[in-house]
Motif scaffolding. Structure first.
Motif, PDB file in Angstrom:
ATOM      1  N   ARG A  21       9.538  -0.349  -2.442  1.00  0.00           N
ATOM      2  CA  ARG A  21       8.743   0.882  -2.322  1.00  0.00           C
ATOM      3  C   ARG A  21       8.105   1.041  -0.947  1.00  0.00           C
ATOM      4  NH1 ARG A  21       7.260  -0.776  -7.594  1.00  0.00           N
ATOM      5  NH2 ARG A  21       5.315  -1.682  -6.854  1.00  0.00           N
ATOM      6  N   GLN A  78       3.831   7.712  -0.340  1.00  0.00           N
ATOM      7  CA  GLN A  78       3.530   7.788  -1.763  1.00  0.00           C
ATOM      8  C   GLN A  78       4.475   8.755  -2.479  1.00  0.00           C
ATOM      9  OE1 GLN A  78       1.351   5.928  -3.382  1.00  0.00           O
ATOM     10  NE2 GLN A  78       0.569   4.903  -1.543  1.00  0.00           N
ATOM     11  N   ASP A  79       4.761   8.440  -3.737  1.00  0.00           N
ATOM     12  CA  ASP A  79       5.616   9.289  -4.563  1.00  0.00           C
ATOM     13  C   ASP A  79       4.810  10.486  -5.058  1.00  0.00           C
ATOM     14  OD1 ASP A  79       7.289  10.388  -6.577  1.00  0.00           O
ATOM     15  OD2 ASP A  79       8.242   8.438  -6.863  1.00  0.00           O
ATOM     16  N   GLN A 104       6.422   8.437   6.741  1.00  0.00           N
ATOM     17  CA  GLN A 104       5.496   9.523   6.465  1.00  0.00           C
ATOM     18  C   GLN A 104       5.218  10.276   7.770  1.00  0.00           C
ATOM     19  OE1 GLN A 104       4.388  10.350   3.477  1.00  0.00           O
ATOM     20  NE2 GLN A 104       3.064  12.010   4.165  1.00  0.00           N
TER      21      GLN A 104
END
Length: 599
Positions: A118, A337-338, A402
């Motif tokens: 992740r 982040q999801d 990001q």
């Protein structure tokens, strides 16, 4: 590393293992009961001596068993029950601790791996694969070794001190005081050793990671090592890494080896106090002979196991150094982040970059204020010099990083709000650096859709022009590709990568210099495939061969992180800018300017 940091690591581990609290309590109880049963035979020996010496006046006689023979039989039955209890709880604690160790190490490794998956790609720029493998394998195994035996030993040492201390205080407080005198010295020595050993074992774990990284890197680059005849040089570099690991372990061994002789002499003082003072008291009649026997035997039972405290603390320190590394990895924050929001079906594939900026922390290069729209079903080509930011846009679209500013939209929805898995399921990537997993051709083509039928796999392979060479292989789709696909040629790997993306059937297909490392025949085959699959699909191509993108709906020239030019092939040639200059270079009309070479 202070002792407090080791106990902090233990506290973090216990918090992580709170789901195993019942198993830990059960294993601890079995360890305690086993040790209590283990101490009991020494007490029975003292009682037996008392029976033989005092017979009808013995301690057992006061319990109602008057005859000496009857007392011996009672002691025999108790001995049997005690040994049976000790054996039973030893079996139980070994089963519980070992199964707990196996379960916990498996879960730690799995959780660490899933967490690493992740993390954004920036994390992998700062960590080598060898270091990560060392944490998820060697460090986890180090913790397992402690739980297999060290945890039980620590518990039993504590139980021994408390239980034997209680018996001593009942039989003779004066002898108890002298016999227990070495224990503070032993405990102080243990903590002193812990303070000294902590940083050394942290260094050992670090050297293990470096060594694993060196091995992984060299084995992955064995072809390059051979081609540059660098075997001797790489062997020497590995030897240096290995020697650094040996030296770190040598320091740890030097510290741990000094602990036992010091503790042994402290133990001797306690044993002599019991032996001499207890003997004198027995001779003057102030101490029962049976009680004297109990004290002598229990002194050894109490003190001699403490010589193993160094090995237990050695295991503990190694395990806590490993635990810190594992839990630090598990608590590494996920930067990307999801969003969790789903896409509206069917996905059309419109991609829009709005005010997008991003820079790599390590180099500072990236993209600045990108404004770009890719219409659904169209083909966009990105060209520019190496490091201009082309691949960065693709990585941001896949949410590997990001953005610092701005946003990217798919069908009008911000990527930051989308479910990451669903986003990536709708994007296919064919990269210049093809990665095939060890297994068969079938496994690799079906990697994105494991449930696909063989007919669908064959159809994807045909469109990617891979079926012709697959069909010629003796095992066809079941042919092993080897590690990273080493049994196949570069062109074959590239066609399989394209087939893998096609079987996934994504609305958005990214081709990151997919034809740059293949021969002309393979490039022509891939180009034919692309003309078939581009229909009704959004295609984003990164290319340095401009001849492969002349039919793109839109061509964007990226220069130093910004959009320098945009238009169709004919429009950009007419503009006579960077694109036209590079076109003339590639068609042989003019020599290239080094800073403007597209790649």
């Amino acid at each position: 590393m202070s002792s407090s940091s080791s106990f902090q690591a233990l506290g973090r581990l216990l918090r992580y293992a709170r789901g195993y609290r019942g198993r830990i309590i059960a294993a601890t109880c079995c360890s305690i009961l086993n040790k209590l049963f283990d101490i009991a035979p020494e007490i029975l020996i003292g009682i037996a001596i008392d029976v033989v010496v005092n017979q009808e006046q013995s301690f057992v006689a006061k319990l109602g068993f008057v005859e000496a023979r009857e007392q011996i039989l009672v002691l025999g039955v108790l001995t049997f029950l005690i040994w049976a209890g000790e054996s039973l709880f030893e079996y139980l604690y070994q089963i519980l601790w070992r199964n707990l160790a196996q379960r916990l190490q498996s879960d730690l490794r799995q959780d660490a791996y899933e967490h690493v998956q992740r993390l954004d790609m920036g994390f992998f720029e700062s960590k080598s694969s060898g270091q990560l493998v060392s944490i998820m394998n060697d460090d986890v195994n180090q913790l397992e070794r402690f739980l297999d035996g060290g945890a039980n030993s620590l518990i039993q040492v504590f139980v021994t001190v408390v239980a034997v201390g209680a018996v001593f205080m009942v039989l003779s407080p004066q002898i108890a005081l002298l016999a227990f005198t070495p224990i503070p010295i032993i405990i102080w020595g243990a903590f002193y050793f812990q303070r000294k050993a902590g940083p050394v074992y942290a260094e050992v774990r670090e050297k293990v990671g470096e060594l694993a990284g060196r091995l992984s890197n060299n084995l992955g680059g064995i072809a390059t090592i051979k081609s540059f005849t660098a075997e001797a040089r790489e062997a020497e570099r590995l030897r240096q890494s290995s020697e650094a690991y040996v030296e770190a372990n040598r320091k740890a061994i030097r510290i741990s080896s000094a602990f036992i002789p010091i503790i042994r002499m402290a133990i001797l003082v306690g044993f002599l106090a019991t032996f001499i003072l207890g003997g004198l008291k027995t001779l003057d009649g102030s101490l029962n002979v049976g009680a004297y026997g109990v004290l002598v035997f229990l002194t050894q039972r109490l003190l001699w196991p403490l010589t193993g405290l160094a090995q237990v603390i050695d295991l503990f320190e190694r395990a806590m150094a490993s635990t810190r590394r594992i839990l630090d990895l598990l608590t590494t924050p996920v930067q990307v982040q999801d969003g969790g929001e789903g896409l509206t079906a069917p996905v059309k594939g419109e991609v829009r970059f709005e005010g997008l900026s991003f820079h790599y922390p390590s180099s500072g290069v990236g993209v600045n204020d990108i404004e770009l729209t890719v219409a659904a079903g169209s083909t966009l080509a990105l060209v520019g010099a190496t490091g201009s930011g082309k691949s960065t846009l693709v990585k941001l679209l896949l949410r590997f990083y990001q953005p610092e500013q701005g946003d990217i939209y798919l069908d009008g929805k911000s990527l930051a709000r989308l479910d990451m898995q669903q986003l990536r399921q709708n994007i296919g990537l064919v990269s210049q650096d093809v990665f095939l997993f060890e297994g068969s051709i079938r496994d690799n083509i079906a990697y994105g859709r494991p449930e696909a039928s063989e007919e669908e796999m064959v159809a994807a392979a045909r469109v990617a022009e891979a079926w012709e060479f697959i069909e010629r292989l003796p095992q066809g789709l079941d042919t092993p590709v080897g590690e990273r696909g080493v049994r196949l040629s570069g062109g074959q790997r590239q066609r399989l990568s394209l087939a893998r993306a096609l079987l996934k059937d994504p609305p958005v297909l990214i081709l990151d210099e997919a034809t740059s490392a293949v021969d002309n025949e393979t490039e022509a085959a891939i180009q034919r495939s692309l003309r078939k699959i581009a229909h009704g699909r959004t295609v984003i191509m990164i290319a340095h061969r401009l001849s492969t993108i002349v039919h793109a709906d839109s061509i964007v020239v990226v220069d130093q992180g910004r959009i320098a030019e945009q238009g169709r092939h004919a429009e950009l040639l007419a503009r006579n800018g960077l694109y036209a200059a590079q076109w003339r270079v590639q068609t042989g009309e003019i020599a290239p300017a080094p800073e403007r070479v597209f790649a």
